[in-house]
Motif scaffolding. Sequence first.
Motif, short mmCIF file in Angstrom:
data_model
loop_
_atom_site.label_atom_id
_atom_site.label_comp_id
_atom_site.label_asym_id
_atom_site.label_seq_id
_atom_site.Cartn_x
_atom_site.Cartn_y
_atom_site.Cartn_z
N GLU A 16 80.87 66.63 79.03
CA GLU A 16 81.64 66.81 77.81
C GLU A 16 82.72 65.74 77.67
O GLU A 16 83.29 65.27 78.65
N LEU A 25 83.49 68.40 73.85
CA LEU A 25 82.28 68.27 73.04
C LEU A 25 81.20 67.61 73.89
O LEU A 25 81.46 66.63 74.58
N HIS A 31 78.22 66.17 66.46
CA HIS A 31 79.07 67.30 66.10
C HIS A 31 79.64 67.06 64.69
O HIS A 31 79.57 65.95 64.16
N SER A 154 77.82 71.35 67.21
CA SER A 154 78.94 72.25 66.96
C SER A 154 79.63 71.83 65.67
O SER A 154 79.51 70.69 65.22
N ARG A 173 86.41 76.96 65.67
CA ARG A 173 85.04 76.61 66.08
C ARG A 173 84.12 77.55 65.32
O ARG A 173 83.94 78.70 65.69
#
Length: 208
Positions: A16, A25, A31, A154, A173
Amino acid sequence: MTPAILSHKPHRPAAEAPLIGDLGLAKARTHEFCGGARHTLAMILAGAQEGPVLWISPGWLPDALHGQGMVRFAAPGRFLFATPRRPEDLLWAMEEGLRSGAVPLVVADLPAPPALTPVRRLHLAAETGAAEGRFAPLGLLLTPGEGGAQGVESRWQFAAAHTGAQERWQLTRSRARNAPVKRWQVSTQASNRASNRGPAFDLQPEAA
């Protein structure tokens, strides 16, 4: 026989990239940041990374990043800017940047969320860049409103919630493959003068 462009094989997220606090992330994926303060969140992400940033934005729009606003988050000299003149070239430039693996972060500031197939292509390009390039790149789509890009790893919404002189934001989120919907309050801390990573942030989860 022509190889398939898209694959149904499950992906394995790489390490990440840090965002804020203990939030991160997955690298080698794409994303989405949306909301009124999405550019600020993108700059926070850039400041938490090392290495160059490829920032792609529409060449037909007058808006552009301002160096004096960037510098508190990340050194403007780290940024490479691309301003395609045709809408179809925005995602093409992002795909090529990810596939090269030459930079750790590729950002595309889009006027509208892309469809599923282009996002899948971005994932595959990032995976290729991670396997063959210098970095495991992270792709970031900036979209207006509540976003809505299909197939992203995401989606995060960032909105200003300042109180007086205190800078505050609400971070949501709203989509993630392996995590629930969640909200946090983000505020700035006193900057560490010895750090080149920009301001520090306090991250507090909101009560459910």
